[in-house]
Enzyme design. Structure first.
Site, PDB file in Angstrom:
ATOM      1  N   TRP A 133      38.647  54.879  32.870  1.00 39.84           N
ATOM      2  CA  TRP A 133      39.863  55.082  33.673  1.00 39.84           C
ATOM      3  C   TRP A 133      40.967  55.503  32.716  1.00 39.84           C
ATOM      4  O   TRP A 133      41.189  54.868  31.688  1.00 39.84           O
ATOM      5  CB  TRP A 133      40.204  53.772  34.370  1.00 39.84           C
ATOM      6  CG  TRP A 133      41.429  53.805  35.225  1.00 39.84           C
ATOM      7  CD1 TRP A 133      41.780  54.753  36.137  1.00 39.84           C
ATOM      8  CD2 TRP A 133      42.465  52.810  35.251  1.00 39.84           C
ATOM      9  NE1 TRP A 133      42.974  54.418  36.733  1.00 39.84           N
ATOM     10  CE2 TRP A 133      43.416  53.222  36.214  1.00 39.84           C
ATOM     11  CE3 TRP A 133      42.671  51.613  34.571  1.00 39.84           C
ATOM     12  CZ2 TRP A 133      44.557  52.494  36.499  1.00 39.84           C
ATOM     13  CZ3 TRP A 133      43.804  50.876  34.864  1.00 39.84           C
ATOM     14  CH2 TRP A 133      44.736  51.308  35.818  1.00 39.84           C
ATOM     15  N   ASP A 215      37.573  44.524  33.504  1.00 43.23           N
ATOM     16  CA  ASP A 215      38.484  45.126  34.479  1.00 43.23           C
ATOM     17  C   ASP A 215      37.723  45.214  35.793  1.00 43.23           C
ATOM     18  O   ASP A 215      36.665  45.855  35.860  1.00 43.23           O
ATOM     19  CB  ASP A 215      38.906  46.517  34.000  1.00 43.23           C
ATOM     20  CG  ASP A 215      39.932  47.175  34.925  1.00 43.23           C
ATOM     21  OD1 ASP A 215      40.318  46.551  35.933  1.00 43.23           O
ATOM     22  OD2 ASP A 215      40.332  48.322  34.638  1.00 43.23           O
ATOM     23  N   LYS A 251      42.221  47.766  46.194  1.00 41.08           N
ATOM     24  CA  LYS A 251      41.162  48.407  46.967  1.00 41.08           C
ATOM     25  C   LYS A 251      40.520  47.452  47.967  1.00 41.08           C
ATOM     26  O   LYS A 251      40.388  47.765  49.147  1.00 41.08           O
ATOM     27  CB  LYS A 251      40.081  48.960  46.033  1.00 41.08           C
ATOM     28  CG  LYS A 251      40.296  50.384  45.575  1.00 41.08           C
ATOM     29  CD  LYS A 251      41.322  50.475  44.478  1.00 41.08           C
ATOM     30  CE  LYS A 251      41.394  51.876  43.886  1.00 41.08           C
ATOM     31  NZ  LYS A 251      42.393  51.968  42.808  1.00 41.08           N
TER      32      LYS A 251
END
Length: 414
Positions: A133, A215, A251
């Protein structure tokens, strides 16, 4: 004469620049496969029904106010989020060796964790996967890490995990380096290690004295099962690692702009907890003072109310099923068109994103000619696909690959 004349123009942030270009495009065929957000079959944002119910309950609660939260956040949320990640029966929780700190979504959790590791433990080297990311490097830099390095992850030829390269790079990493890893649904590749491979990674990290910083932005959202998506970090905890994990609830609860995050911290000596918390308190006090309450209270209510939690898990199933369905249908259409290349990776990858294997020139062609917006790396958001556009996207992929073969620009692939 201005004091600011020496300031140079910074590079655009790809996700936001891409979304802006999409919104300005007046084509009737445009498709947004870039933004990292869930979209329904109709291409619309989805406010989860359980979130609506929780907000309705909160709106009627006359005892709620807008007072400041403690610096480390809303404690019921932190405890529930930590249990969601590690499991309610995790020994580290019952022993008082694991705790949560409410932060500003996943990015804020990463920033707090990294700055603590750099400032309080003296770490100066961090490793991120290649690719990862894009924000991992930026956050690490501004958190104070002097050395930001990469470990191999993606194999372009096999379109899968480069486990041999990954282990070799970790084995050569400097001891006491921080290793950022994705719990599940790796962003951007959608390619995760198997459980056997996770065991090899843990063994290597234990031998090299490397610090795991996980993460997780997709727990429950990736596979539809919150426990399966947390297997990797639970394994590391069971193996005695001290670690941290940045949790995002953007999310999996659809709370993108509420910035709901939890930093789970696991240590091996309970007597250190108070001192560690005190240093986190000082760090956060000097950064943003304390976090917002609304989103955290929504998550806490849902996780702590049996009916709402059941509804939330059903939402996870709906979202994860739609993503899996789009993977199957995109692969099917590409193969029926006899599109050059092997497209099995579309369905073996997991989560919101797929690393298509398309190169830079092909991506640019798709944007300019077909108005299909996607990352330069070839990453697409499967949620951007639906029944109305999937045939158009597959045909556009086919046309582009036929006119710009992959081998022509292999050196530009990521």
């Amino acid at each position: 004469m201005s004091r600011f004349e020496a300031i140079t123009l910074g590079p655009p942030i790809e996700p936001f620049a891409l979304n802006k270009a999409y919104l300005l495009d007046d084509s009737s065929h445009k498709v947004n496969l870039g933004a990292g957000v869930y979209r329904t079959e109709k291409g619309q944002p989805w406010v989860l029904p359980c979130v609506k119910k929780a907000e309705q309950i909160m709106a009627k609660d006359e005892t709620l106010d807008h007072e400041y939260l403690p610096v480390l956040g809303y404690e019921p949320f932190c405890k529930l989020a930590t249990k969601l990640l590690l499991g309610a029966d995790c020994p580290k929780i019952t022993e008082g060796k694991a705790f949560g700190i409410q932060c500003l979504s996943g990015t804020g959790s990463l920033r707090v964790a990294l700055e603590f590791l750099a400032r309080n433990l003296g770490y100066n080297t961090v490793y991120v996967s290649l690719p990862t990311w894009e924000n991992h490097k930026l956050v690490s830099k501004y958190a104070g890490f002097k050395h930001i390095r990469e470990y191999r992850y993606w194999n372009q030829e096999s379109r899968g995990l480069d486990i041999d390269g990954l282990l070799e790079d970790l084995n050569e990493a400097e001891p006491n380096s921080v290793i950022i890893m994705h719990c599940a649904a790796h962003n951007p590749t959608g390619c995760d290690p198997t459980r056997e491979q996770w065991q090899l990674i843990a063994k290597c990290m234990k031998e090299k004295h490397l610090f795991p910083l996980f993460d997780t932005a997709y727990q429950g959202f990736a596979s539809g099962n919150v426990d399966a998506d947390a297997w990797s970090i639970r394994y590391f905890v069971d193996k005695g690692f001290e670690l941290m994990c940045a949790q995002s609830f953007a999310k999996n609860f659809g709370l993108y702009n509420e910035r709901v995050g939890n930093l789970t911290v696991v240590i091996n000596d309970k007597t250190c907890v108070d001192a560690v918390k005190s240093q986190f308190t000082l760090l956060i006090r000097g950064m943003y003072s304390n976090p917002p309450s609304h989103g955290a209270k929504i998550v806490a209510m849902i996780l702590n109310t049996e009916s709402l939690r059941r509804d939330w898990k059903e939402c996870m199933n709906i979202m994860s099923y739609r993503i899996k369905d789009m993977r199957i249908k995109l692969r099917d259409r590409l193969e029926r068109l006899d599109t050059p290349g092997d497209w099995k990776h579309i369905t073996t990858q997991i989560g919101m994103f797929s690393y298509t294997g398309l190169n830079l020139r092909q991506v640019e062609h798709l944007v300019k000619k077909y108005h299909i917006y996607m990352f330069k790396s070839g990453r697409i958001n499967m949620c951007g696909l639906n029944a109305e556009n999937i045939d158009y996207v597959a045909q556009s992929f086919y046309n582009t690959i036929m006119s710009i073969p992959s081998d022509d620009t292999r050196d530009q692939s990521t």
